[in-house]
Motif scaffolding. Structure first.
Motif, PDB file in Angstrom:
ATOM      1  N   TRP A  46      -0.795  10.725   1.202  1.00 48.05           N
ATOM      2  CA  TRP A  46      -0.252   9.827   2.217  1.00 48.05           C
ATOM      3  C   TRP A  46      -1.147   9.782   3.446  1.00 48.05           C
ATOM      4  CZ3 TRP A  46       3.413   6.652   0.763  1.00 48.05           C
ATOM      5  CH2 TRP A  46       4.275   7.015  -0.269  1.00 48.05           C
TER       6      TRP A  46
ATOM      7  N   TYR B 260      -4.348  11.539  -4.879  1.00 48.51           N
ATOM      8  CA  TYR B 260      -3.558  10.635  -4.053  1.00 48.51           C
ATOM      9  C   TYR B 260      -2.997  11.409  -2.869  1.00 48.51           C
ATOM     10  CZ  TYR B 260      -3.766   7.698  -8.225  1.00 48.51           C
ATOM     11  OH  TYR B 260      -4.197   6.958  -9.298  1.00 48.51           O
TER      12      TYR B 260
ATOM     13  N   ILE C  42      -0.150  -0.917  -4.734  1.00 51.37           N
ATOM     14  CA  ILE C  42       0.795  -1.041  -5.842  1.00 51.37           C
ATOM     15  C   ILE C  42       1.050  -2.522  -6.091  1.00 51.37           C
ATOM     16  CG2 ILE C  42       3.088  -0.436  -6.679  1.00 51.37           C
ATOM     17  CD1 ILE C  42       1.269   1.948  -6.289  1.00 51.37           C
TER      18      ILE C  42
ATOM     19  N   GLN D 293       0.846  -1.187   0.000  1.00 48.42           N
ATOM     20  CA  GLN D 293       0.000   0.000   0.000  1.00 48.42           C
ATOM     21  C   GLN D 293       0.885   1.242   0.000  1.00 48.42           C
ATOM     22  OE1 GLN D 293      -2.788   0.313   3.219  1.00 48.42           O
ATOM     23  NE2 GLN D 293      -3.385   2.411   2.690  1.00 48.42           N
ATOM     24  N   GLN D 294       0.553   2.155  -0.919  1.00 48.50           N
ATOM     25  CA  GLN D 294       1.298   3.412  -1.011  1.00 48.50           C
ATOM     26  C   GLN D 294       0.316   4.565  -0.862  1.00 48.50           C
ATOM     27  OE1 GLN D 294       3.342   4.108  -4.715  1.00 48.50           O
ATOM     28  NE2 GLN D 294       4.973   5.238  -3.722  1.00 48.50           N
TER      29      GLN D 294
END
Length: 244
Positions: free
Chosen positions: A99, A97, A176, A63-64
């Motif tokens: 974090w 996207y 990913i 996972q990103q």
């Protein structure tokens, strides 16, 4: 060839193709420009080699961060027109996207740093992009046009969806499954070229000789009428006003 050399040694000196100091200086600049072009070709070849390396599957996937995008609202999804709105959403959906799962960004408010939710909306394409998205005639009826102003002060059309309430944002993990293969030698050489160009500020010169990126052009708007008072003395302007 310098005329003084011809007068001193005669025309036979021409066979030796001696160059003046100015010619030698110009040749140095030309050789350096050829070197920058060679570096540009090498860069393109290296980027192509790196791209052709292909992909490498990750086992297990990782996972990103998180991604946020629009989906049909639950009541719209159960409606008989769900397929129609799904087709529209595929063309105007946006993906962000982050974090952080809450998608907050740091902002300054009254001199203090606060965290606010990052705004996200549906795609509002311009006229050219709108025509390229391939909407059907029925789908086009679901959009309205409005004028916007670009940085140069010129207005242009954008198209917005009439009923954005039909879509809601969802946050999902960004998984990913594969990454591009890397070659250490290729990455090292690309970094060397980039550092050389940036450290010596040669990027502008390189772009100018290969594509003219830093050339400037003067655009004349034909819709603006000619100014009869331009570049005329004040006395002549006063006489012209009196004549009218």
């Amino acid at each position: 060839m310098d005329t003084k050399l011809i007068k001193t040694f005669g025309e036979d000196i021409l066979q030796y193709r001696l160059r003046t100091a100015r010619q030698k200086k110009r040749m140095q600049y030309e050789d350096f420009d050829k070197y920058l072009i060679q570096l540009h070709k090498e860069q393109k070849a290296l980027y192509l080699q790196r791209w052709q390396l292909g992909w490498e599957l990750l086992n297990p996937p990782v996972q990103q961060g998180w991604k946020r995008y629009f989906v049909l609202r639950e009541d719209v999804m159960n409606n008989k027109h769900a397929e129609f709105f799904t087709s529209i959403l595929k063309k105007i959906n946006t993906v962000h996207y982050s974090w952080k799962k809450d998608f907050t960004v740091k902002r300054k408010k009254f001199g203090r740093k606060v965290y606010v939710v990052r705004q996200q909306g549906l795609l509002e394409p311009d006229e050219l992009h709108f025509n390229r998205l391939g909407f059907t005639e029925a789908e086009k009826q679901m959009f309205y046009a409005y004028f916007c102003m670009d940085s140069s002060g010129k207005s242009y059309l954008r198209y917005a969806f009439v009923e954005p309430w039909r879509f809601v944002l969802v946050v999902k993990p960004h998984i990913i499954y594969k990454v591009r293969k890397m070659d250490a030698a290729i990455n090292k050489r690309i970094a060397e070229i980039d550092n050389y160009l940036k450290r010596n500020d040669y990027e502008k010169r390189q772009q100018k000789i290969i594509g003219g990126k830093y050339r400037y052009y003067h655009f004349v708007d034909k819709d603006i009428p000619n100014n009869d008072f331009k570049n005329k003395p004040v006395t002549r302007i006063i006489d012209m006003i009196k004549e009218t």
